[in-house]
Design an enzyme around this catalytic site. Structure first.
Site, PDB file in Angstrom:
ATOM      1  N   LYS A 194      30.381  45.764  45.904  1.00 59.90           N
ATOM      2  CA  LYS A 194      30.474  44.418  46.481  1.00 59.90           C
ATOM      3  C   LYS A 194      31.710  44.442  47.378  1.00 59.90           C
ATOM      4  O   LYS A 194      32.838  44.330  46.912  1.00 59.90           O
ATOM      5  CB  LYS A 194      30.642  43.391  45.355  1.00 59.90           C
ATOM      6  CG  LYS A 194      30.092  42.022  45.616  1.00 59.90           C
ATOM      7  CD  LYS A 194      30.667  41.311  46.812  1.00 59.90           C
ATOM      8  CE  LYS A 194      32.006  40.677  46.567  1.00 59.90           C
ATOM      9  NZ  LYS A 194      32.661  40.168  47.789  1.00 59.90           N
ATOM     10  N   CYS A 304      48.601  47.656  48.512  1.00 61.91           N
ATOM     11  CA  CYS A 304      49.001  47.156  47.193  1.00 61.91           C
ATOM     12  C   CYS A 304      50.224  47.876  46.648  1.00 61.91           C
ATOM     13  O   CYS A 304      51.005  47.297  45.898  1.00 61.91           O
ATOM     14  CB  CYS A 304      47.841  47.240  46.218  1.00 61.91           C
ATOM     15  SG  CYS A 304      47.089  48.855  46.173  1.00 61.91           S
TER      16      CYS A 304
HETATM   17  O1  TXE Z   1      41.319  38.838  47.351  1.00 61.37           O
HETATM   18  P1  TXE Z   1      40.468  38.832  46.014  1.00 61.37           P
HETATM   19  P2  TXE Z   1      41.159  37.998  48.684  1.00 61.37           P
HETATM   20  C1  TXE Z   1      45.881  39.584  47.918  1.00 61.37           C
HETATM   21  C2  TXE Z   1      46.430  39.153  49.253  1.00 61.37           C
HETATM   22  C3  TXE Z   1      45.458  38.133  49.747  1.00 61.37           C
HETATM   23  C4  TXE Z   1      44.947  37.526  48.453  1.00 61.37           C
HETATM   24  C5  TXE Z   1      43.552  36.982  48.522  1.00 61.37           C
HETATM   25  O2  TXE Z   1      47.673  38.553  49.043  1.00 61.37           O
HETATM   26  O3  TXE Z   1      46.044  37.166  50.578  1.00 61.37           O
HETATM   27  O4  TXE Z   1      44.962  38.586  47.538  1.00 61.37           O
HETATM   28  O5  TXE Z   1      42.672  37.928  49.130  1.00 61.37           O
HETATM   29  C6  TXE Z   1      35.936  39.628  45.142  1.00 61.37           C
HETATM   30  N1  TXE Z   1      34.372  37.640  40.672  1.00 61.37           N
HETATM   31  N2  TXE Z   1      45.202  40.870  47.968  1.00 61.37           N
HETATM   32  O6  TXE Z   1      40.635  36.627  48.424  1.00 61.37           O
HETATM   33  O7  TXE Z   1      40.093  37.441  45.651  1.00 61.37           O
HETATM   34  C7  TXE Z   1      36.073  39.358  46.626  1.00 61.37           C
HETATM   35  O8  TXE Z   1      34.856  38.944  47.171  1.00 61.37           O
HETATM   36  C8  TXE Z   1      34.162  38.856  41.196  1.00 61.37           C
HETATM   37  C9  TXE Z   1      45.898  41.953  47.375  1.00 61.37           C
HETATM   38  O9  TXE Z   1      40.380  38.798  49.633  1.00 61.37           O
HETATM   39  O10 TXE Z   1      41.215  39.616  45.020  1.00 61.37           O
HETATM   40  C10 TXE Z   1      36.548  40.713  47.122  1.00 61.37           C
HETATM   41  O11 TXE Z   1      35.443  41.581  47.243  1.00 61.37           O
HETATM   42  N3  TXE Z   1      34.648  39.235  42.385  1.00 61.37           N
HETATM   43  C11 TXE Z   1      44.989  43.063  47.029  1.00 61.37           C
HETATM   44  C12 TXE Z   1      37.457  41.191  45.985  1.00 61.37           C
HETATM   45  O12 TXE Z   1      37.069  40.432  44.837  1.00 61.37           O
HETATM   46  C13 TXE Z   1      35.372  38.360  43.091  1.00 61.37           C
HETATM   47  C14 TXE Z   1      43.981  43.412  48.076  1.00 61.37           C
HETATM   48  C15 TXE Z   1      38.949  40.967  46.232  1.00 61.37           C
HETATM   49  O13 TXE Z   1      39.147  39.598  46.452  1.00 61.37           O
HETATM   50  C16 TXE Z   1      35.625  37.062  42.606  1.00 61.37           C
HETATM   51  C17 TXE Z   1      43.353  42.234  48.618  1.00 61.37           C
HETATM   52  C18 TXE Z   1      35.086  36.709  41.333  1.00 61.37           C
HETATM   53  N4  TXE Z   1      35.294  35.521  40.778  1.00 61.37           N
HETATM   54  C19 TXE Z   1      43.996  41.026  48.580  1.00 61.37           C
HETATM   55  N5  TXE Z   1      36.378  36.404  43.513  1.00 61.37           N
HETATM   56  C20 TXE Z   1      45.690  44.292  46.450  1.00 61.37           C
HETATM   57  N6  TXE Z   1      46.823  44.115  45.800  1.00 61.37           N
HETATM   58  O14 TXE Z   1      45.198  45.408  46.557  1.00 61.37           O
HETATM   59  C21 TXE Z   1      36.580  37.250  44.543  1.00 61.37           C
HETATM   60  N7  TXE Z   1      35.967  38.432  44.292  1.00 61.37           N
END
Ligand code: TXE
Length: 497
Positions: A194, A304
């Site tokens: 996903k 990260c």
């Molecule tokens: O991340 P999410 P997002 C941080 C970064 C960013 C913030 C939000 O600060 O501004 O997170 O980013 C899926 N059940 N990082 O919203 O929510 C989603 O569709 C299952 C740090 O993009 O963590 C995506 O495929 N899956 C980070 C994945 O989870 C779900 C890297 C990551 O999304 C879900 C990215 C749910 N309930 C963002 N909700 C790092 N530290 O590596 C969302 N997803």
């Protein structure tokens, strides 16, 4: 600004209708709703992708389950490895197309897309390919005495866990997917990915290459759509045996909780943190600044394992911040498709808004913004690389992951107190120590609470080295031999004779 020319295959791919990849076929699915892919350098929509729904989740999970019990189970371990090696060859052969697509969707400077999304992904695949023939159990000596002179033999198998659900973030949409796919496939598992809603395109292209590499239909499947909807449905699907997630801490915690609640599904979580980089006083100001740029500002800080908390000896603090400001002021910020660009836009609007609100937060808390702290003019999601001088460890920017090009700085005088400051966080993904005194570095390393500690380097991952977080930064490890435990179940067999 001189941008590279887009390949015809890139424009043609963007113009296609996109949806999902299930059982070896690209499909649009049954849902009418689409979501837009926006080029973060221009703010313009470059493609649309169909949302997935229950039908696509079911089809993908069933295809993965059929392949797990069928085609993939019948293929020898050596041939599984050969498949991954052939996919690595094809990643390299089609590398420029993938790199350009990735830069268009994520804002990653093209040189980084070529090096990491393509080059490193191929290397990781080859590393995992080598494991396919080496995942074994053990022969064990039974420890209790026999009662009537009978004998016992015992051994273990490492059996593939089943269908793996891989949930991928937007920062490395090929490489992180490859980490999960490589680990799953080499262990004999099949996978449903996903991708992030922001960057779902490149992995769809990789799936087509996987078919060309001879990986049987159903072994790799991709369902696109919202995390809350598709991610949750995949986790709760009865065929899902394991979830592997990389992303933000709050989402990771909710993914872990629901995987446990849905029947103790095995889970690995690679989350972020608030990583520290500490420079000892023997380092020159120039070396410290080189280290800070490496640790905190590559790919706009959207890594990260990047450092966000910087600890500088108080004697060096002013000189370091002056030189760092100078270096950031000449950093080439611009189009990700310009080969000389050092810093591109933030990857998406939501993240851009979050970074702007963190600038505001720093001002509200009276932190000194030494450099940057504002959005850049023009289209796209560009911000200035930023230096914040914290007042104390309690400031928001010393505690919350920004995931952006913001270094937050605190001075220190006492090296013993330094370790306490580095560890004073609920997170523990990575840390770095910078010094010429190796003996001191080795002693300090053993006291640092983090999954990986670098000495005189930062953010360098290697497929042979386990990677994952301590404390709230995650559960489980990727790479090395450590991944095997997470993608296989151990079965003990005992024989009486
Ligand atoms: O991340 P999410 P997002 C941080 C970064 C960013 C913030 C939000 O600060 O501004 O997170 O980013 C899926 N059940 N990082 O919203 O929510 C989603 O569709 C299952 C740090 O993009 O963590 C995506 O495929 N899956 C980070 C994945 O989870 C779900 C890297 C990551 O999304 C879900 C990215 C749910 N309930 C963002 N909700 C790092 N530290 O590596 C969302 N997803």
């Amino acid at each position: 600004m001189s941008e590279i020319n887009l390949l015809g295959s890139v424009t043609a791919f963007l113009q296609r209708s996109h949806g999902h990849y299930i059982n070896g076929v690209s499909i649009l699915g049954q849902e009418k709703e689409t979501f837009s892919i926006v080029n973060p350098a221009s703010g313009e929509m470059i493609a649309t992708v169909n949302q997935g729904g229950e039908a696509e989740v079911n089809q993908a999970m069933q295809a993965a389950s059929a392949a797990f019990h069928g085609s993939w189970a019948q293929i020898s371990p050596i041939e599984r490895g050969n498949c991954l090696n052939r996919l690595a060859d094809l990643l390299q052969k089609n590398g420029e197309e993938l790199a350009q697509l990735e830069s268009l969707c994520s804002g990653k400077p093209i040189q980084l897309s070529r090096m990491l999304e393509v080059g490193a992904s191929a290397d990781y695949l080859r590393y995992f390919a080598g494991w396919s023939s080496k995942i074994t159990g053990e022969t064990l000596n039974v420890s209790l005495p026999s009662l009537k002179g009978e004998k016992y033999s015992a051994f273990t198998y490492r059996e593939p866990i089943g269908v793996v659900v891989g949930i991928i973030p937007w920062n490395f949409s090929i490489m992180i997917a490859i980490w999960k796919l490589g680990a799953a496939l080499t262990s004999g598992c099949t996978i449903v990915l996903k991708p992030s809603e922001y960057t779902p395109l490149t992995i769809l292209r990789v799936a087509e290459l996987a078919k060309e590499a001879g990986i049987p239909d159903g072994v790799i499947n991709i369902v696109n759509g919202s995390g809350a909807r598709i991610g949750s449905s995949l986790i709760s699907h009865p065929q899902c045996a394991k979830v592997t997630f990389t992303g933000s801490i709050p989402t990771g915690m909710s993914v872990g909780k629901s995987a446990l609640e849905q029947g103790l599904k095995r889970t690995t979580l690679e989350l972020g943190g608030k990583n520290a980089a500490a420079f000892l006083s023997d380092m020159s100001v120039e070396k410290i600044v080189d280290g800070i740029l490496e640790a905190g500002y590559v790919y706009q800080g959207q890594i990260c394992a990047a450092a966000e908390r910087f600890y500088i000896p108080s004697v060096h603090m002013d000189d370091v911040l002056t030189l760092l400001s100078e270096r950031l002021s000449v950093m080439k910020i611009g189009s990700p498709l310009d080969e000389s660009t050092e810093m591109g836009p933030l990857a998406n609007k939501a993240h851009y808004d979050k970074i702007l609100s963190l600038f505001e937060k720093a001002r509200q808390e009276d932190c000194e913004i030494v450099y940057g702290g504002y959005a850049l003019e023009g289209p796209g999601f560009f911000v200035a690389p930023t230096i914040v001088k914290a007042n104390s460890a309690e400031d928001t920017l010393m505690k919350e992951e920004t995931f952006g090009p913001i270094g937050t700085f605190l001075s220190y005088d006492d090296e013993d107190e330094l370790i306490g400051m580095m560890n004073a966080t609920p997170f523990g993904l990575s840390a770095s120590l910078w010094t010429n005194n190796m003996s001191k570095a080795m002693r300090m390393t053993s006291r640092i609470e983090a999954g990986i500690v670098w000495i005189n380097m930062h953010t360098f991952l290697d497929p042979a080295l386990p990677f994952g977080g301590w404390k709230s930064s995650g559960i489980g490890r990727e790479f090395g031999s450590a991944f095997i435990e997470h993608y296989t179940e151990l079965k003990s067999v005992m024989v009486r004779y």
